[in-house]
Write a protein that holds these residues in place. Structure first.
Motif, mmCIF file in Angstrom:
data_model
loop_
_atom_site.group_PDB
_atom_site.id
_atom_site.type_symbol
_atom_site.label_atom_id
_atom_site.label_comp_id
_atom_site.label_asym_id
_atom_site.label_seq_id
_atom_site.Cartn_x
_atom_site.Cartn_y
_atom_site.Cartn_z
ATOM 1 N N LYS A 57 -2.044 -19.352 44.790
ATOM 2 C CA LYS A 57 -0.774 -18.698 45.146
ATOM 3 C C LYS A 57 -0.277 -19.151 46.513
ATOM 4 N N ILE A 58 -1.175 -19.275 47.480
ATOM 5 C CA ILE A 58 -0.786 -19.745 48.816
ATOM 6 C C ILE A 58 -0.207 -21.153 48.730
ATOM 7 N N LEU A 59 -0.897 -22.044 48.018
ATOM 8 C CA LEU A 59 -0.393 -23.412 47.879
ATOM 9 C C LEU A 59 0.934 -23.444 47.132
ATOM 10 N N HIS A 60 1.081 -22.604 46.130
ATOM 11 C CA HIS A 60 2.341 -22.554 45.392
ATOM 12 C C HIS A 60 3.481 -22.152 46.316
ATOM 13 N N ARG A 61 3.248 -21.170 47.136
ATOM 14 C CA ARG A 61 4.296 -20.657 48.037
ATOM 15 C C ARG A 61 4.609 -21.605 49.187
ATOM 16 N N TYR A 62 3.569 -22.123 49.847
ATOM 17 C CA TYR A 62 3.758 -22.877 51.088
ATOM 18 C C TYR A 62 3.498 -24.379 50.982
ATOM 19 N N GLY A 63 2.722 -24.804 49.997
ATOM 20 C CA GLY A 63 2.296 -26.195 49.962
ATOM 21 C C GLY A 63 1.350 -26.467 51.111
ATOM 22 N N GLY A 64 0.986 -27.726 51.297
ATOM 23 C CA GLY A 64 0.110 -28.099 52.393
ATOM 24 C C GLY A 64 -1.285 -28.458 51.909
ATOM 25 N N ILE A 65 -2.249 -28.239 52.764
ATOM 26 C CA ILE A 65 -3.637 -28.626 52.518
ATOM 27 C C ILE A 65 -4.502 -27.367 52.620
ATOM 28 N N PHE A 66 -5.283 -27.103 51.596
ATOM 29 C CA PHE A 66 -6.205 -25.970 51.628
ATOM 30 C C PHE A 66 -7.619 -26.518 51.720
ATOM 31 N N ILE A 67 -8.363 -26.092 52.750
ATOM 32 C CA ILE A 67 -9.729 -26.591 52.943
ATOM 33 C C ILE A 67 -10.734 -25.441 52.915
ATOM 34 N N ASN A 68 -11.906 -25.741 52.393
ATOM 35 C CA ASN A 68 -13.007 -24.781 52.392
ATOM 36 C C ASN A 68 -13.867 -24.974 53.628
ATOM 37 N N LYS A 69 -14.664 -23.978 53.930
ATOM 38 C CA LYS A 69 -15.463 -23.980 55.156
ATOM 39 C C LYS A 69 -16.555 -25.040 55.165
ATOM 40 N N ASN A 70 -16.968 -25.558 54.026
ATOM 41 C CA ASN A 70 -18.056 -26.528 53.983
ATOM 42 C C ASN A 70 -17.634 -27.929 54.424
ATOM 43 N N LEU A 71 -16.352 -28.135 54.711
ATOM 44 C CA LEU A 71 -15.870 -29.458 55.085
ATOM 45 C C LEU A 71 -15.811 -29.615 56.601
ATOM 46 N N ASN A 72 -16.430 -30.678 57.090
ATOM 47 C CA ASN A 72 -16.377 -31.045 58.501
ATOM 48 C C ASN A 72 -15.435 -32.243 58.601
ATOM 49 N N ILE A 73 -14.241 -32.024 59.098
ATOM 50 C CA ILE A 73 -13.222 -33.072 59.122
ATOM 51 C C ILE A 73 -13.336 -33.863 60.418
ATOM 52 N N ASN A 74 -13.505 -35.179 60.278
ATOM 53 C CA ASN A 74 -13.707 -36.085 61.415
ATOM 54 C C ASN A 74 -12.440 -36.827 61.823
ATOM 55 N N LYS A 75 -11.541 -37.061 60.885
ATOM 56 C CA LYS A 75 -10.341 -37.860 61.144
ATOM 57 C C LYS A 75 -9.154 -37.257 60.396
ATOM 58 N N ASN A 76 -7.977 -37.461 60.946
ATOM 59 C CA ASN A 76 -6.751 -37.027 60.286
ATOM 60 C C ASN A 76 -6.532 -37.898 59.052
ATOM 61 N N PHE A 77 -6.391 -37.271 57.909
ATOM 62 C CA PHE A 77 -6.232 -37.984 56.640
ATOM 63 C C PHE A 77 -4.850 -37.785 56.020
ATOM 64 N N TYR A 78 -3.940 -37.145 56.742
ATOM 65 C CA TYR A 78 -2.641 -36.784 56.161
ATOM 66 C C TYR A 78 -1.926 -37.980 55.536
ATOM 67 N N GLU A 79 -1.959 -39.125 56.189
ATOM 68 C CA GLU A 79 -1.263 -40.320 55.680
ATOM 69 C C GLU A 79 -1.890 -40.849 54.394
ATOM 70 N N LYS A 80 -3.069 -40.404 54.050
ATOM 71 C CA LYS A 80 -3.755 -40.850 52.831
ATOM 72 C C LYS A 80 -3.367 -40.013 51.607
ATOM 73 N N LEU A 81 -2.657 -38.900 51.831
ATOM 74 C CA LEU A 81 -2.248 -38.037 50.722
ATOM 75 C C LEU A 81 -1.053 -38.651 50.009
ATOM 76 N N GLN A 82 -0.967 -38.403 48.716
ATOM 77 C CA GLN A 82 0.146 -38.908 47.914
ATOM 78 C C GLN A 82 1.105 -37.753 47.659
ATOM 79 N N ASP A 83 2.317 -37.886 48.165
ATOM 80 C CA ASP A 83 3.253 -36.774 48.241
ATOM 81 C C ASP A 83 3.599 -36.115 46.911
ATOM 82 N N GLU A 84 3.767 -36.852 45.856
ATOM 83 C CA GLU A 84 4.173 -36.266 44.576
ATOM 84 C C GLU A 84 2.985 -35.789 43.738
ATOM 85 N N LYS A 85 1.790 -36.033 44.223
ATOM 86 C CA LYS A 85 0.595 -35.718 43.451
ATOM 87 C C LYS A 85 -0.189 -34.590 44.117
#
Length: 190
Positions: A64-92
């Protein structure tokens, strides 16, 4: 011109990667805040929220949150080292690939998409069906939740998903020595 995925990072847990994502909005959701959004924007869903199996409630709220706002939803088990935004495919819908027991799987620890994405309604409806008609408990909830639903839809619609490969985006701690750490975006600490 393609619409881009909104620069919002959502989580039910503390977001530790803020310094890597300049110009982003960070939403640490509590259940109370999420329910306010549903009461305001999705009044028809209140009856499902009240009756949904407690083991599937967080998946329902995430969709529901993603439906309303879009964006990136992450779980607590992920340790993010680098910005990956440019690797996302906008229509997918972007999801993680996970390597486990010598097989590749789809992992819902990260989901990124535009708001109102068509598949989110499908995910929500399947989750409601599973919650209302299956006997779900702490031992089997993953068989009916987000992981299973996304996998089913993915298998029938692979061209509509952007899969982030495990060797850069979902490396387990035990695999770290196998890859160039400078090329790893996300380490899975579960």
């Amino acid at each position: 011109m393609l619409a881009m995925i909104d620069k919002i990072i959502h989580s039910f847990d503390e977001i530790k990667c803020k310094s890597l994502f300049n110009g982003f909005v960070f939403m640490h959701w509590t259940e109370k805040e999420t329910i306010k959004v549903i009461e305001k924007d999705y009044t028809e869903s209140i009856k499902y929220l009240e009756n949904i199996n407690p083991f599937l409630k967080q998946d329902f709220l995430k969709f529901k949150i993603l439906h309303r706002y879009g964006g990136i939803f992450i779980n607590k088990n992920l340790n993010i080292n680098k910005n990956f935004y440019e690797k996302l495919q906008d229509e997918k819908i972007s999801i993680l690939e996970k390597y486990q027991d010598d097989q590749l799987f789809i992992d819902d620890s990260l989901i990124a998409c535009q708001n109102n994405h068509n598949y989110l309604n499908l995910f929500i409806n399947k989750l409601i069906q599973n919650s209302l008609y299956e006997d779900i408990d702490k031992n089997n909830y993953k068989e009916y939740g987000a992981s299973k639903i996304i996998k089913e839809v993915f298998n029938d619609n692979k061209k509509d998903f952007g899969v982030l490969p495990h060797y850069k985006f979902n490396v387990s701690k035990s695999e770290l020595k196998l890859f160039n750490k400078n090329e790893i975006y996300i380490i899975n600490e579960s």
